[in-house]
Scaffold this motif. Structure first.
Motif, short mmCIF file in Angstrom:
data_model
loop_
_atom_site.label_atom_id
_atom_site.label_comp_id
_atom_site.label_asym_id
_atom_site.label_seq_id
_atom_site.Cartn_x
_atom_site.Cartn_y
_atom_site.Cartn_z
N LEU A 5 0.83 -1.21 0.00
CA LEU A 5 0.00 0.00 0.00
C LEU A 5 0.86 1.25 0.00
N ASP A 6 0.25 2.38 -0.37
CA ASP A 6 0.99 3.63 -0.46
C ASP A 6 1.21 4.25 0.92
N ALA A 7 2.26 5.07 1.01
CA ALA A 7 2.61 5.67 2.29
C ALA A 7 1.66 6.79 2.69
N ASP A 8 0.93 7.35 1.72
CA ASP A 8 0.13 8.54 2.03
C ASP A 8 -1.28 8.23 2.52
N LEU A 9 -1.54 6.95 2.81
CA LEU A 9 -2.84 6.52 3.34
C LEU A 9 -4.01 6.81 2.40
N GLN A 10 -3.73 6.94 1.12
CA GLN A 10 -4.84 7.09 0.16
C GLN A 10 -5.60 5.78 0.07
N ASP A 11 -4.86 4.69 0.32
CA ASP A 11 -5.50 3.38 0.35
C ASP A 11 -6.09 3.18 1.74
N GLU A 67 -12.75 3.01 -0.60
CA GLU A 67 -12.83 4.37 -1.12
C GLU A 67 -11.46 5.00 -1.03
N ARG A 68 -10.97 5.49 -2.14
CA ARG A 68 -9.62 6.08 -2.12
C ARG A 68 -9.71 7.52 -1.65
N ASP A 69 -8.90 7.81 -0.63
CA ASP A 69 -8.93 9.13 -0.01
C ASP A 69 -7.95 10.07 -0.70
N LYS A 70 -7.94 11.32 -0.24
CA LYS A 70 -6.94 12.29 -0.70
C LYS A 70 -5.65 12.03 0.06
N ARG A 71 -4.49 12.34 -0.55
CA ARG A 71 -3.22 12.30 0.18
C ARG A 71 -3.34 13.28 1.34
N PHE A 72 -3.08 12.85 2.58
CA PHE A 72 -3.39 13.74 3.71
C PHE A 72 -2.27 14.73 4.03
MG MG Z 1 -0.76 8.93 -3.38
#
Ligand code: MG
Ligand code: UDP
Length: 318
Positions: A101-107, A203-208
């Motif tokens: 998974l991605d580091a930015d918690l978009q997942d 649901e894919r979120d925005k990069r926080f």
């Molecule tokens: Mg991202």
């Protein structure tokens, strides 16, 4: 159940998100361990992809605080796909299941449990699929849709709306290890592995925090790589186009000869010049696409390492 789960998280200049990400991921790991779904030897593995900021220092600090965090440091920036592969190949030595998974918690991290449940009900690969793209910009939405459609048209089997958020079993990873290509497009390779697979929606979120490491230029290069690594249809299309133009020019030649002998010669400078340019353009385009494939062959034949690990920090036991 005693399955060891490794979460593989590629990180490139992610100092702004790492503390929050680690907090949320360790909470998920704790909850899953308590529920008896994974072993306490499970880990969160951060892959530092040659970051220029404090990413690696933070990973080292996290590891000191809590052995659930471990890290793989690449010798330099190799891009998301290579960093991910480095993590997957390292993790498979210790894990029964790996989720990337991605580091930015978009997942959405809540999908992790759903993926693990799917694994326990017999699936070897579980694809995380976005339920909607409401939070994406119009440009990203449109280009993503166009890309999937185009790939389908070219006969490449990719899962719609799936990025690199997925669970893979050790067996599936062992097969992935046999794919030696340098031009990595994991989304295209994984479906080739086969095995029982399913999808989990989230649901894919925005990069926080922090900025996207995929500017438009990188995104386009990635899409082009995906197309040319998986389909030789563009080359075939060029052949067909060439043949078609050849046919048209033959017919035109016959028409011109007839016109000449019937006395209807028209001195059309514009059309002549226009056709020279058009044919020149098409030829250049075709040469370019063929060159792309030759370039790919060139880099594949060199068999250079896809990633170089400079350091690993990991406590295997509790
Ligand atoms: Mg991202
Ligand atoms: N990433 C990486 N190496 C790179 C670029 C990106 O490891 O050269 C990682 C990045 O840290 C993140 C993931 O790949 O965890 C996805 O990148 P990003 O979120 O910037 O892409 P986007 O979501 O905007 O497409």
């Amino acid at each position: 159940m005693n399955d060891v789960l490794y979460l593989v998280v590629p990180c490139y200049n992610e100092e702004a998100v790492l503390y929050e990400t680690s907090k949320r991921l360790s909470a998920v790991m704790e909850q899953l361990t308590k529920a008896g779904k994974i072993s306490s030897k499970s880990r969160v593995m951060f892959v530092n992809d040659g970051s220029k900021d404090k990413t690696w220092e933070i990973i080292e600090a996290l590891h000191k605080q809590d052995p659930v965090f471990c890290g793989v440091c690449l010798s330099r920036n190799r891009g998301h796909q290579n960093a991910l592969l480095a993590g997957l190949m390292t993790a498979k030595e210790y894990a029964d299941i790996v989720i990337s998974l991605d580091a930015d918690l978009q997942d959405d991290v809540n999908a992790i449990e759903k993926m693990v449940d799917a694994y326990h009900s017999g699936y070897e690969i579980v694809y995380g699929v976005r339920s909607c793209r409401k939070k994406d910009t119009f440009f990203k939405k449109a280009t993503a849709k166009g890309f999937y459609k185009f790939m389908k048209l070219l006969g490449v089997d990719i899962v719609f709306n799936h990025a690199d958020y997925r669970l893979m079993s050790k067996a599936a990873l062992d097969v992935l290890a046999q794919f030696e290509e340098v031009n990595l497009f994991l989304r295209g390779i994984i479906p080739l592995i086969g095995f029982q697979s399913t999808t989990v929606t989230y649901e894919r979120d925005k990069r926080f925090a922090g900025e996207s490491k995929y500017p438009v230029s990188k995104m386009l290069a990635f899409a082009f790589d995906g197309i040319t690594s998986f389909s030789i249809k563009p080359i075939r299309m060029i052949t067909c186009l060439g043949f078609l133009i050849f046919l048209v020019s033959l017919i035109a030649l016959i028409v011109f000869v007839i016109l000449k002998y019937t006395g209807f010669t028209i001195g059309g400078w514009t059309s002549t010049v226009a056709s020279i340019w058009m044919i020149g353009g098409i030829q250049l385009l075709c040469l370019g696409v063929i060159g792309e494939y030759i370039g790919k062959i060139y880099s594949e034949t060199k068999k250079r390492p896809r990633y170089i690990i400079s350091k690993i920090i990991l406590d295997k036991e509790d």
